[in-house]
Motif scaffolding. Structure first.
Motif, PDB file in Angstrom:
ATOM      1  N   ALA A 115       0.891  -1.288  -0.031  1.00  0.00           N
ATOM      2  CA  ALA A 115       0.153  -0.018   0.237  1.00  0.00           C
ATOM      3  C   ALA A 115       0.662   1.088  -0.030  1.00  0.00           C
ATOM      4  N   ASP A 116       0.451   2.300  -0.731  1.00  0.00           N
ATOM      5  CA  ASP A 116       0.851   3.611  -0.337  1.00  0.00           C
ATOM      6  C   ASP A 116       0.868   4.213   0.604  1.00  0.00           C
ATOM      7  N   THR A 117       1.148   4.127   1.803  1.00  0.00           N
ATOM      8  CA  THR A 117       0.676   4.543   2.954  1.00  0.00           C
ATOM      9  C   THR A 117       0.509   6.109   3.012  1.00  0.00           C
ATOM     10  N   GLY A 118       1.546   6.743   2.452  1.00  0.00           N
ATOM     11  CA  GLY A 118       1.581   8.302   2.451  1.00  0.00           C
ATOM     12  C   GLY A 118       1.354   8.880   3.679  1.00  0.00           C
ATOM     13  N   GLY A 119       1.936   8.703   4.741  1.00  0.00           N
ATOM     14  CA  GLY A 119       1.962   9.391   5.930  1.00  0.00           C
ATOM     15  C   GLY A 119       2.852   8.799   6.649  1.00  0.00           C
ATOM     16  N   GLU A 120       2.560   9.094   8.198  1.00  0.00           N
ATOM     17  CA  GLU A 120       3.666   9.089   9.163  1.00  0.00           C
ATOM     18  C   GLU A 120       3.724   7.447   9.222  1.00  0.00           C
ATOM     19  N   LYS A 121       4.964   6.800   9.308  1.00  0.00           N
ATOM     20  CA  LYS A 121       5.195   5.353   9.729  1.00  0.00           C
ATOM     21  C   LYS A 121       5.063   5.240  11.101  1.00  0.00           C
ATOM     22  N   SER A 122       4.827   3.860  11.713  1.00  0.00           N
ATOM     23  CA  SER A 122       4.844   3.549  12.997  1.00  0.00           C
ATOM     24  C   SER A 122       6.123   4.181  13.449  1.00  0.00           C
ATOM     25  N   LYS A 123       5.915   4.372  14.840  1.00  0.00           N
ATOM     26  CA  LYS A 123       7.283   4.747  15.668  1.00  0.00           C
ATOM     27  C   LYS A 123       7.828   3.728  16.254  1.00  0.00           C
ATOM     28  N   SER A 124       7.294   2.572  16.094  1.00  0.00           N
ATOM     29  CA  SER A 124       8.131   1.379  16.713  1.00  0.00           C
ATOM     30  C   SER A 124       8.732   0.284  15.864  1.00  0.00           C
ATOM     31  N   PRO A 125       9.585   0.487  15.038  1.00  0.00           N
ATOM     32  CA  PRO A 125      10.157  -0.396  14.113  1.00  0.00           C
ATOM     33  C   PRO A 125      10.577  -1.664  14.776  1.00  0.00           C
ATOM     34  N   SER A 126      10.759  -2.639  14.078  1.00  0.00           N
ATOM     35  CA  SER A 126      11.502  -4.039  14.586  1.00  0.00           C
ATOM     36  C   SER A 126      12.698  -3.695  15.242  1.00  0.00           C
ATOM     37  N   PRO A 127      13.121  -3.767  16.497  1.00  0.00           N
ATOM     38  CA  PRO A 127      14.574  -3.277  16.991  1.00  0.00           C
ATOM     39  C   PRO A 127      15.660  -3.986  16.265  1.00  0.00           C
ATOM     40  N   LYS A 128      17.007  -3.351  16.124  1.00  0.00           N
ATOM     41  CA  LYS A 128      18.125  -4.057  15.673  1.00  0.00           C
ATOM     42  C   LYS A 128      18.688  -4.742  16.421  1.00  0.00           C
ATOM     43  N   ALA A 129      18.200  -4.862  17.651  1.00  0.00           N
ATOM     44  CA  ALA A 129      18.663  -5.998  18.602  1.00  0.00           C
ATOM     45  C   ALA A 129      20.111  -6.193  18.675  1.00  0.00           C
ATOM     46  N   SER A 130      20.860  -4.882  18.894  1.00  0.00           N
ATOM     47  CA  SER A 130      22.308  -4.909  19.122  1.00  0.00           C
ATOM     48  C   SER A 130      22.849  -5.425  20.177  1.00  0.00           C
ATOM     49  N   GLU A 131      21.814  -6.032  21.110  1.00  0.00           N
ATOM     50  CA  GLU A 131      22.473  -6.700  22.171  1.00  0.00           C
ATOM     51  C   GLU A 131      23.018  -7.728  21.913  1.00  0.00           C
ATOM     52  N   ASP A 132      22.461  -8.809  20.880  1.00  0.00           N
ATOM     53  CA  ASP A 132      23.037  -9.848  20.361  1.00  0.00           C
ATOM     54  C   ASP A 132      24.174  -9.877  19.416  1.00  0.00           C
ATOM     55  N   GLY A 133      24.523  -8.730  18.932  1.00  0.00           N
ATOM     56  CA  GLY A 133      25.756  -8.530  18.216  1.00  0.00           C
ATOM     57  C   GLY A 133      25.292  -8.549  16.596  1.00  0.00           C
ATOM     58  N   VAL A 134      24.053  -8.670  16.489  1.00  0.00           N
ATOM     59  CA  VAL A 134      23.633  -8.945  14.916  1.00  0.00           C
ATOM     60  C   VAL A 134      23.317  -7.602  14.232  1.00  0.00           C
ATOM     61  N   ASP A 135      23.777  -7.478  13.331  1.00  0.00           N
ATOM     62  CA  ASP A 135      23.265  -6.078  12.505  1.00  0.00           C
ATOM     63  C   ASP A 135      22.154  -6.360  11.855  1.00  0.00           C
ATOM     64  N   ARG A 136      21.047  -5.710  11.952  1.00  0.00           N
ATOM     65  CA  ARG A 136      19.582  -6.287  11.585  1.00  0.00           C
ATOM     66  C   ARG A 136      19.077  -4.828  10.895  1.00  0.00           C
ATOM     67  N   PRO A 137      18.591  -5.219   9.669  1.00  0.00           N
ATOM     68  CA  PRO A 137      17.671  -4.061   8.768  1.00  0.00           C
ATOM     69  C   PRO A 137      16.728  -3.736   9.829  1.00  0.00           C
ATOM     70  N   GLU A 138      16.439  -2.460   9.393  1.00  0.00           N
ATOM     71  CA  GLU A 138      15.150  -1.909  10.171  1.00  0.00           C
ATOM     72  C   GLU A 138      13.700  -2.350   9.418  1.00  0.00           C
ATOM     73  N   VAL A 139      12.822  -2.709  10.273  1.00  0.00           N
ATOM     74  CA  VAL A 139      11.509  -2.940   9.747  1.00  0.00           C
ATOM     75  C   VAL A 139      10.365  -2.009  10.335  1.00  0.00           C
ATOM     76  N   THR A 140       9.899  -1.328   9.612  1.00  0.00           N
ATOM     77  CA  THR A 140       8.683  -0.582   9.898  1.00  0.00           C
ATOM     78  C   THR A 140       7.348  -0.559   9.280  1.00  0.00           C
ATOM     79  N   LEU A 141       6.468  -0.864  10.147  1.00  0.00           N
ATOM     80  CA  LEU A 141       5.106  -0.891   9.667  1.00  0.00           C
ATOM     81  C   LEU A 141       4.421   0.610   9.501  1.00  0.00           C
ATOM     82  N   PRO A 142       3.559   0.691   8.740  1.00  0.00           N
ATOM     83  CA  PRO A 142       2.704   1.891   8.733  1.00  0.00           C
ATOM     84  C   PRO A 142       1.947   2.209   9.791  1.00  0.00           C
TER      85      PRO A 142
END
Length: 235
Positions: free
Chosen positions: A55-82
């Protein structure tokens, strides 16, 4: 994976209802589409879309993207839902750190899948980061079902009764129930959302996935099977 909110199965992609995650035989074109989404792929057949469009969400994205979880040392891509789409995971911590790690990557996989359907972007790197094997194929077909019908959805998907069973070193099964009754189809041509559709038993599903730990330490979803209208999950 998805239903006239999503397809009730990959064999029924002509009807878009709510999001229902299902396994199925995949098409080469679907694989190419997913490869484009993740940045890469085989590039030797069917000329499909160069991106996985949602969908073309055309607006503000969710402010709680999936965490990068840096605590486990894994460089994770950011995932953000509309802002009008939400995945709700019930159950919290299990008390077993190994199971909690598996469930966390299962959540990130589901977020990345729904992002690929609902966010209009040229790349969705999270999807290939958290998916492998047969699940990579079925995910592509799931997403392609929305694209071909110019559909997306809004609303909330609830995941509950989540369980982890370790099968052998580096391999586990994750099962859960899914409730898609609070999602509604969105027409990408008009931008209209149809909230008249009432929930039904077919909007509940029991999902069983196999996950495998890769060399980065990420538990990737490798295969998926699903049963709609499961008595185990239907209230």
């Amino acid at each position: 994976m998805v239903h006239s909110r999503e397809p009730s199965s990959y064999q029924e992609l002509t009807v878009i209802r709510r999001p229902t995650l299902l396994a199925a035989a995949a098409l080469t074109a679907a694989v190419l589409t997913l490869s484009a989404c993740g940045g890469g792929g085989d590039g030797d057949s069917a000329k499909d879309s160069d991106k996985i469009a949602g969908a073309d969400t055309g607006g503000e994205k969710s402010k709680s993207p999936s965490p990068k979880a840096s605590e486990d040392g894994v460089d994770r891509p950011e995932v953000t839902l509309p802002k009008d789409v939400d995945n709700v995971f019930e159950g919290g911590k299990t008390g077993d750190s190994k199971k909690d790690t598996v469930l966390a990557d299962n959540e990130r996989w589901l977020d990345s899948l729904i992002e690929a359907v609902t966010v209009d972007a040229e790349d969705h790197p999270g999807l290939k980061f958290y998916t492998s094997g047969d699940a990579l194929l079925s995910s592509a077909q799931y997403i392609q079902g929305f694209q071909k019908n110019n559909k997306s959805f809004v609303g909330t998907i609830r995941y509950y009764d989540r369980q982890v069973t370790f099968l052998k070193e580096g391999v586990a099964a994750v099962s859960y129930c899914k409730d898609g009754t609070k999602t509604y189809p969105k027409d990408l041509k008009t931008g209209k959302v149809d909230r008249s559709i009432e929930g039904s038993a077919s909007d509940y599903a029991f999902v069983n996935t196999r996950v495998k730990k890769n060399d980065k330490g990420v538990w990737q979803t490798d295969s998926v099977t699903s049963t709609t209208a499961s008595k185990k999950c239907t209230p």
